[in-house]
Design a protein around this motif. Structure first.
Motif, PDB file in Angstrom:
ATOM      1  N   LEU A 414     -19.750 -16.337  31.068  1.00 14.66           N
ATOM      2  CA  LEU A 414     -19.671 -15.799  29.704  1.00 14.66           C
ATOM      3  C   LEU A 414     -20.409 -16.729  28.761  1.00 14.66           C
ATOM      4  N   PHE A 415     -21.311 -16.164  27.953  1.00 17.00           N
ATOM      5  CA  PHE A 415     -21.951 -16.880  26.853  1.00 17.00           C
ATOM      6  C   PHE A 415     -21.664 -16.119  25.562  1.00 17.00           C
ATOM      7  N   ALA A 416     -21.394 -16.855  24.478  1.00 20.77           N
ATOM      8  CA  ALA A 416     -21.162 -16.212  23.181  1.00 20.77           C
ATOM      9  C   ALA A 416     -21.651 -17.127  22.063  1.00 20.77           C
ATOM     10  N   ASP A 417     -22.141 -16.522  20.990  1.00 22.87           N
ATOM     11  CA  ASP A 417     -22.425 -17.289  19.783  1.00 22.87           C
ATOM     12  C   ASP A 417     -22.262 -16.375  18.567  1.00 22.87           C
ATOM     13  N   ALA A 460     -21.479 -21.901  19.705  1.00 24.28           N
ATOM     14  CA  ALA A 460     -21.658 -21.299  21.023  1.00 24.28           C
ATOM     15  C   ALA A 460     -20.476 -21.613  21.933  1.00 24.28           C
ATOM     16  N   VAL A 461     -20.192 -20.658  22.828  1.00 25.63           N
ATOM     17  CA  VAL A 461     -19.103 -20.797  23.796  1.00 25.63           C
ATOM     18  C   VAL A 461     -19.650 -20.448  25.178  1.00 25.63           C
ATOM     19  N   PHE A 462     -19.239 -21.222  26.183  1.00 20.74           N
ATOM     20  CA  PHE A 462     -19.631 -20.970  27.570  1.00 20.74           C
ATOM     21  C   PHE A 462     -18.380 -21.022  28.437  1.00 20.74           C
ATOM     22  N   GLY A 463     -18.213 -20.024  29.312  1.00 21.74           N
ATOM     23  CA  GLY A 463     -17.072 -20.001  30.201  1.00 21.74           C
ATOM     24  C   GLY A 463     -17.469 -19.575  31.601  1.00 21.74           C
ATOM     25  N   VAL A 464     -16.827 -20.164  32.609  1.00 19.51           N
ATOM     26  CA  VAL A 464     -17.030 -19.802  34.010  1.00 19.51           C
ATOM     27  C   VAL A 464     -15.710 -19.253  34.536  1.00 19.51           C
ATOM     28  N   PHE A 465     -15.735 -18.005  35.058  1.00 20.09           N
ATOM     29  CA  PHE A 465     -14.526 -17.330  35.500  1.00 20.09           C
ATOM     30  C   PHE A 465     -14.578 -17.067  37.001  1.00 20.09           C
ATOM     31  N   SER A 466     -13.399 -16.934  37.582  1.00 17.92           N
ATOM     32  CA  SER A 466     -13.322 -16.723  39.020  1.00 17.92           C
ATOM     33  C   SER A 466     -13.691 -15.307  39.424  1.00 17.92           C
ATOM     34  N   SER A 501     -22.334 -12.149  26.126  1.00 17.43           N
ATOM     35  CA  SER A 501     -23.033 -11.674  27.321  1.00 17.43           C
ATOM     36  C   SER A 501     -22.298 -12.161  28.563  1.00 17.43           C
ATOM     37  N   LEU A 502     -22.330 -11.339  29.617  1.00 17.80           N
ATOM     38  CA  LEU A 502     -21.631 -11.633  30.860  1.00 17.80           C
ATOM     39  C   LEU A 502     -22.579 -11.470  32.042  1.00 17.80           C
ATOM     40  N   HIS A 503     -22.382 -12.291  33.057  1.00 20.04           N
ATOM     41  CA  HIS A 503     -23.209 -12.215  34.262  1.00 20.04           C
ATOM     42  C   HIS A 503     -22.358 -12.655  35.452  1.00 20.04           C
ATOM     43  N   TYR A 504     -22.797 -12.285  36.646  1.00 24.45           N
ATOM     44  CA  TYR A 504     -22.091 -12.668  37.865  1.00 24.45           C
ATOM     45  C   TYR A 504     -23.129 -13.040  38.912  1.00 24.45           C
ATOM     46  N   GLY A 505     -22.927 -14.177  39.573  1.00 23.72           N
ATOM     47  CA  GLY A 505     -23.893 -14.567  40.583  1.00 23.72           C
ATOM     48  C   GLY A 505     -23.542 -15.894  41.235  1.00 23.72           C
ATOM     49  N   ILE A 525     -27.129 -19.213  35.816  1.00 26.92           N
ATOM     50  CA  ILE A 525     -26.593 -19.644  34.524  1.00 26.92           C
ATOM     51  C   ILE A 525     -27.689 -19.588  33.464  1.00 26.92           C
ATOM     52  N   SER A 526     -28.886 -20.026  33.821  1.00 25.71           N
ATOM     53  CA  SER A 526     -30.007 -19.931  32.869  1.00 25.71           C
ATOM     54  C   SER A 526     -30.300 -18.487  32.515  1.00 25.71           C
ATOM     55  N   ARG A 527     -30.231 -17.602  33.515  1.00 25.28           N
ATOM     56  CA  ARG A 527     -30.496 -16.184  33.273  1.00 25.28           C
ATOM     57  C   ARG A 527     -29.423 -15.592  32.347  1.00 25.28           C
ATOM     58  N   ALA A 528     -28.167 -15.944  32.592  1.00 30.46           N
ATOM     59  CA  ALA A 528     -27.079 -15.439  31.759  1.00 30.46           C
ATOM     60  C   ALA A 528     -27.251 -15.868  30.309  1.00 30.46           C
ATOM     61  N   ALA A 529     -27.700 -17.106  30.096  1.00 32.58           N
ATOM     62  CA  ALA A 529     -27.893 -17.614  28.740  1.00 32.58           C
ATOM     63  C   ALA A 529     -28.982 -16.849  28.002  1.00 32.58           C
ATOM     64  N   ARG A 530     -29.966 -16.313  28.735  1.00 29.96           N
ATOM     65  CA  ARG A 530     -31.069 -15.585  28.096  1.00 29.96           C
ATOM     66  C   ARG A 530     -30.642 -14.187  27.627  1.00 29.96           C
ATOM     67  N   VAL A 531     -29.552 -13.668  28.171  1.00 28.35           N
ATOM     68  CA  VAL A 531     -29.100 -12.328  27.780  1.00 28.35           C
ATOM     69  C   VAL A 531     -28.399 -12.353  26.432  1.00 28.35           C
ATOM     70  N   GLU A 532     -27.671 -13.429  26.155  1.00 33.28           N
ATOM     71  CA  GLU A 532     -26.825 -13.476  24.950  1.00 33.28           C
ATOM     72  C   GLU A 532     -27.598 -13.236  23.647  1.00 33.28           C
ATOM     73  N   PRO A 533     -28.777 -13.838  23.404  1.00 31.89           N
ATOM     74  CA  PRO A 533     -29.473 -13.583  22.137  1.00 31.89           C
ATOM     75  C   PRO A 533     -29.926 -12.135  21.959  1.00 31.89           C
ATOM     76  N   LEU A 534     -29.975 -11.363  23.052  1.00 31.01           N
ATOM     77  CA  LEU A 534     -30.413  -9.968  22.978  1.00 31.01           C
ATOM     78  C   LEU A 534     -29.252  -9.012  22.697  1.00 31.01           C
ATOM     79  N   THR A 535     -28.040  -9.521  22.667  1.00 30.30           N
ATOM     80  CA  THR A 535     -26.859  -8.683  22.503  1.00 30.30           C
ATOM     81  C   THR A 535     -26.593  -8.423  21.024  1.00 30.30           C
ATOM     82  N   PRO A 536     -26.395  -7.167  20.596  1.00 30.72           N
ATOM     83  CA  PRO A 536     -26.049  -6.910  19.200  1.00 30.72           C
ATOM     84  C   PRO A 536     -24.713  -7.542  18.833  1.00 30.72           C
TER      85      PRO A 536
END
Length: 588
Positions: A414-417, A460-466, A501-505, A525-536
């Motif tokens: 999870l990435f958020a800002d 910004a917030v970053f979280g890793v979930f199971s 933004s959320l990603h799994y991998g 993780i780098s890919r997930a971070a690139r999605v967040e700025p594109l999120t409304p």
């Protein structure tokens, strides 16, 4: 040369809407549309948000931009559409259904168009006003394009009006005509099917509409897999006959899977021979896949590989990273393909099945392989069509790559800002910290049982979930909780929330040599971070792998609306994204 870029912002935003690039349309229209300086840009911004499935966000923007008080037919019809979406998608209830019905009725009275008429008819019926529903159904039938249709939508509207009037037998004939007219594609049929399923559920007369629903239901979607084996014309011919029989029996029209030598290629060839739509999902970089899953069974498979690949309707990758010798990468790719199968089946309102060429041996706990795929599919409620491969030669002599030295695990990210952060004055920053970031912190505390790691910096917030489900639940909970923060508290002049933004991998797990804390790192993780700025702002966007995982494990809790393939910054390629939300309780 593809042609000049449209000169005006409105033209560029409209062109983006027409080509289905909803994020670009929103980005182009939103800055001016929110302030009300351009009603047309505001309309495009709201329409783009609505088509993404972000109903609540679209309704807020509709009010903020002044479109809710506009008198033109298009703006009023858009408002009616938002009320309808809210009622049917977000659990608004009968009162909102009735409001949406009357909004469509008003648009019809001003335009005399059969589209708002049939929407007013169906929504009135669903809201319990059968008499008013019948009135608008009759008006829809009076329109020349419906009375004597020349395309699919005209005939489908005729069928829907007849159903509202209780004339189901005549509706069957109208649907048969619709299916023979231009525009009767799978997407159009599935849209009509959803409407008729609602009517059947509401009326309690589903048996009367069974034949209509059956005719509209698209072919099934199959997740395919199987063993790698050496080429053998005689044995393959027997397997091909068996595959053809099962494809026909199950009425399979779509397939999702990789393209390894042996079973994958053979199934893909039979799908194409049937005229089915083939969608390839590779677990990692293609060159590595060919080396590990095609050439290992013999050079003769390579030509067949490319012959099939070149006819695929779509090619996607669970990850574009290299193969690092981790068998989990194969299992991850297979599970993503399964989820994409279920997503497509849901979007088309049809069945999802699994088709495997398999020796029948389950290997509990294995990270990959056909037995793993069958176990995963059936564990999440799927039905498997099994074709036995006991007599094929699987002696490929393949030596697995050396496993990576560092530990790797599958995790949800999870990435958020907060996009309005830079506009907050220095004096208001402590309040931002006490309100917005405190809310984010409490949401993470509420999910700490599934939270493996978290960090923050600035806004910004970053979280890793199971699990993917835990990350989705946390992301949506965060957006809901932030609704309690008024923009005026922070000195802002417009509503704004975090982008999530959320990603799994697969990611590496280790220790940060600087802080001594646990560390998670890797391409995903780098890919997930690139999605967040594109999120409304206010939305939760999921990558395709995470949306696919949720389709496997929690389809009753979450829905994922496809918003398009987006170019990620810094050379991370094009990535399909989905707008995520909770599924409402049924209201009908």
């Amino acid at each position: 040369m593809l042609g000049a870029v449209p000169a005006s912002l409105v033209e560029r935003a409209r062109a983006a809407i027409e080509r289905g690039d909803l994020l670009s349309a929103y980005d182009l229209a939103r800055p001016e549309g929110a302030s009300g300086s351009s009603p047309e840009l505001a309309y495009i911004a709201v329409l783009a948000m609505a088509r993404m499935g972000e109903t609540e966000q679209a309704m807020r923007l509709y009010e903020l931009s002044g479109l809710s008080t506009a008198k033109d037919v298009d703006s009023q019809a858009l408002g009616a559409r938002l009320l309808k979406d809210h009622a049917l998608q977000d659990g608004g209830g009968y009162a909102i259904l009735k409001r949406a019905a009357e909004a469509y009725a008003d648009v019809y009275l001003r335009s005399r168009d059969p589209f708002p008429a049939i929407n007013a008819a169906t929504l009135n019926l669903l809201a319990g006003d059968r008499e008013r529903g019948a009135q608008f159904a009759l008006r829809a039938l009076e329109a020349p394009s419906v009375a004597d249709p020349t395309d699919y939508y005209g005939a489908a509207t005729q069928a829907e009006a007849l159903i509202v009037l209780g004339r189901e037998a005549e509706a069957v004939g109208a649907i048969e005509r619709a299916l023979s007219l231009p525009g009767a594609n799978v997407g159009a049929r599935s849209s009509t099917l959803r409407q008729f399923q609602m009517l059947a559920e509401h009326s309690g007369q589903g048996h009367k509409l069974a034949s209509v629903i059956e005719r509209l239901t698209p072919p099934a979607v199959a997740s395919f897999a199987g063993h790698i084996f050496k080429a053998d014309a005689e044995k393959e011919a027997r397997l091909a006959d068996a595959i053809d029989r099962e494809l026909e029996r199950a009425n399979i029209g779509f397939g999702y899977g990789a393209l390894a030598a042996g079973a994958d290629i053979l199934i893909a060839e039979r799908l194409l021979a049937r005229g089915a739509t083939l969608n390839l999902v590779f677990p990692f970089r293609e060159s590595d896949f060919i080396a590990n899953s095609v050439l290992r069974a013999g050079e003769e498979w390579l030509k067949r590989y490319y012959a099939v690949r070149d006819r695929a309707a779509d090619i996607s990758f669970a990850t574009l990273a290299d193969y690092v010798g981790d068998p989990v990468q194969f299992g991850y790719g297979a599970v993503v393909a399964m989820g994409m199968t279920r997503l497509r089946a849901h979007h088309l309102c049809t069945r999802a099945v699994q088709l495997v060429l398999w020796d029948g041996v389950l290997r509990p706990g294995a990270p990959a392989g056909t037995g793993h795929d069958v176990e995963q599919w059936q564990r999440t409620g799927g039905a498997t069509i099994h074709i036995d491969t006991a007599d094929v030669d699987r002696g490929t002599g393949h030596q697995h790559s050396k496993a990576p030295d560092a530990e790797r695990r599958l995790k949800a990210l999870l990435f958020a800002d907060f996009p309005g952060y830079t506009r907050i004055s220095e004096a208001k920053l402590p309040l931002f910290w006490a309100r917005v970031m405190a809310i984010a912190g409490q949401v993470l505390v509420d999910h700490q049982a599934e939270l493996d790691f978290t960090n923050s910096w600035g806004d910004a917030v970053f979280g890793v979930f199971s699990t993917a489900e835990a990350a989705a639940d946390a992301g949506l909970a965060l957006q809901a909780a932030l609704l309690s923060v008024s923009p005026t508290e922070l000195g802002l002049d417009r509503p704004t929330q975090m982008r999530v933004s959320l990603h799994y991998g697969p990611v590496y797990v280790g220790e940060d040599p600087i802080t001594g804390r646990p560390a998670y790192y890797g391409t995903e993780i780098s890919r997930a971070a690139r999605v967040e700025p594109l999120t409304p702002p206010g939305s939760v966007y999921a990558s395709q792998p995470l949306a696919a995982l949720l389709a496997n494990t929690a389809p009753e809790k979450f829905s994922a609306t496809y918003v398009g393939k987006i170019d990620l910054p810094k050379g991370f390629g094009q990535y399909p994204l989905y707008a995520l939300r909770r599924r409402p309780n049924k209201i009908l």
